[in-house]
Design a protein around this motif. Structure first.
Motif, short mmCIF file in Angstrom:
data_model
loop_
_atom_site.label_atom_id
_atom_site.label_comp_id
_atom_site.label_asym_id
_atom_site.label_seq_id
_atom_site.Cartn_x
_atom_site.Cartn_y
_atom_site.Cartn_z
N THR A 18 -34.24 20.56 -1.16
CA THR A 18 -35.11 20.30 -0.02
C THR A 18 -35.81 21.58 0.42
N ASP A 68 -29.39 8.48 2.58
CA ASP A 68 -30.30 9.50 2.07
C ASP A 68 -31.20 8.93 0.99
N LYS A 92 -34.52 19.31 8.20
CA LYS A 92 -35.25 18.21 8.84
C LYS A 92 -35.63 18.60 10.26
N ASP A 145 -29.69 20.23 4.76
CA ASP A 145 -30.69 19.16 4.90
C ASP A 145 -30.90 18.78 6.37
N THR A 166 -37.52 14.92 -1.23
CA THR A 166 -36.96 15.95 -2.10
C THR A 166 -35.48 15.78 -2.38
N ASP A 167 -34.74 15.18 -1.44
CA ASP A 167 -33.29 15.10 -1.67
C ASP A 167 -32.84 13.71 -2.11
N VAL A 209 -39.88 16.10 3.10
CA VAL A 209 -38.48 16.28 3.48
C VAL A 209 -37.68 15.01 3.22
#
Length: 295
Positions: free
Chosen positions: A201, A269, A127, A123, A86-87, A83
């Motif tokens: 994500t 991020d 999370k 996102d 991925t972003d 998590v």
């Protein structure tokens, strides 16, 4: 998993942007989080044990438990890592040599694109779901046990609490504003499964989210977030949290004007991995506590 648990804990950084960011949130959870790193050091910190032979025995048992595929520890670690990763934008490498206590960010703004509110909302909610599913994996209960997770939040402390505080502050308040809870719930209610499936994500962790279709997974995400809104709202109210208050604490290590919160959210991020960092610490603690109980 590519690395054993002792190696993951040994490799946790003692400084850098992620550590500094988490330290800046101490005002929300005073004294709760200490950046405990190193596997043997973590055993000593958790158990207060000094007998080297027993420390060795505890470590070996913790490693055995982590390696046992029938347990959920490796799955939880994968979730924490995925998590976070991925972003991240490809620009992460650009910050590699800038990580320190003071990071001038203004020079990077022309290279960064803030996420749309909808993407940021997804996102944030994902999370939260990762936290829920990882909690279930670590505790050996069904992955859709929302009630058990919500009940446990009142007992969260240490690295687990600071992770949730960071979720509220860094993934909620800064990018989405003071009404982030209502905004996220409204966005979820208006979202369709196709929009969710387009999120990178979600693509990375969708197999771990309960539900046999994207629609069912979206419903689970919405139910999970709705169930935790009271706890998150309590954190905000009890600490009188606002985006500006969070940023004023962050500015101890990031030089940024308050009116560029969307860029700050994009930067954090890319440049931090607080879920993986604190998730590794949570897993190490749970493994050590279980190892002690079983010896």
């Amino acid at each position: 998993m590519n690395k054993p648990i002792f190696e993951l804990v040994d490799e946790l950084p003692t400084s850098g942007l992620t550590v500094s960011m988490l330290k800046s949130l101490d005002f929300v959870a005073p004294g709760q989080w200490h950046n405990t790193v190193g596997f043997v050091n973590t055993i000593k910190t958790v158990t207060h044990e000094t007998d080297e032979a027993l420390i060795q025995q505890i470590g070996e048992r913790a490693i055995y438990l982590y390696n046992d595929k029938s347990q959920g520890y490796q799955r939880a670690m994968w979730l924490y890592q995925t998590v976070d990763k991925t972003d991240k934008a490809l620009g992460a490498a650009a910050f590699a040599n800038k990580v320190g206590e003071k990071i001038p960010l203004l020079g990077f703004l022309n290279k960064m694109t803030p996420k749309a509110d909808k993407a940021q909302t997804i996102d944030l909610c994902l999370k939260l779901v990762v936290e829920l599913v990882a909690f279930c994996q670590i505790n050996g209960i069904p992955g859709d046990s929302i009630g058990d997770f919500v009940a446990s939040l009142g007992e969260y402390s240490g690295e687990s609490l600071i992770r949730m505080v960071a979720l509220v502050c860094v993934d909620g308040l800064i990018p989405l504003g003071p009404n982030f809870i209502d905004s996220a719930l409204s966005a979820l209610n208006q979202m369709n499964p196709q929009e969710l499936q387009q999120n990178s994500t979600f693509q990375g962790i969708q197999d771990a989210i309960p539900g046999d279709s994207a629609g069912a997974k979206l419903n689970f995400i919405s139910e999970s977030f709705d169930s935790v809104k009271g706890w998150m709202g309590g954190i905000v109210t009890q600490n009188n949290l606002t985006p500006q208050k969070v940023v004023s604490n962050l500015q101890s290590f990031v030089q940024l004007a308050d009116d560029k919160l969307d860029y700050l959210a994009a930067f954090l991020d890319v440049a931090t991995n607080y879920y993986e960092h604190t998730g590794t610490q949570t897993l190490a603690r749970r493994l050590i506590e279980r190892a002690v109980a079983e010896i």
